[in-house]
Design an enzyme around this catalytic site. Sequence first.
Site, mmCIF file in Angstrom:
data_model
loop_
_atom_site.group_PDB
_atom_site.id
_atom_site.type_symbol
_atom_site.label_atom_id
_atom_site.label_comp_id
_atom_site.label_asym_id
_atom_site.label_seq_id
_atom_site.Cartn_x
_atom_site.Cartn_y
_atom_site.Cartn_z
ATOM 1 N N GLU A 265 41.091 -4.755 56.696
ATOM 2 C CA GLU A 265 40.307 -4.482 57.905
ATOM 3 C C GLU A 265 41.086 -4.848 59.167
ATOM 4 O O GLU A 265 41.044 -4.116 60.159
ATOM 5 C CB GLU A 265 38.984 -5.245 57.864
ATOM 6 N N GLU B 195 38.162 -10.355 48.469
ATOM 7 C CA GLU B 195 37.639 -10.559 49.826
ATOM 8 C C GLU B 195 38.787 -10.773 50.811
ATOM 9 O O GLU B 195 38.748 -10.272 51.939
ATOM 10 C CB GLU B 195 36.674 -11.744 49.853
#
Length: 116
Positions: free
Chosen positions: A70, A63
């Site tokens: 991102e 994660e």
Amino acid sequence: MKSWWQPFQHAMNGLRQSIREERHMKVHLAIGGIVLLIAFLLPLTASERAILCLTIGIVISAEMFNTAFERTVDLVTQEWHPLAKAAKDIASGAVLVLALTSIVIALCIFIPYLVQ
């Protein structure tokens, strides 16, 4: 001593920022905490507990990699681009695969104890 400690501080800053700013990180941590609680309430072996800890750590790390990826894509381009979207979606999909795999692993470990 400061040069030895500084990378650790940067890493902790990244962990704190990820927890503070990313909703999915909070979800992964909450579920991971529940899994660990159950793992220590059931009479699991040390190996089973280690597998669960490793699995939780891998999902949380994935994660964090996804978040870093991102943000890097966002830094490179501010406009919408199909390749940027695909890169983000693929990275997110990798986290989903790991999260689903971790659920299967937890079930494989917990079910025999819960059925007894």
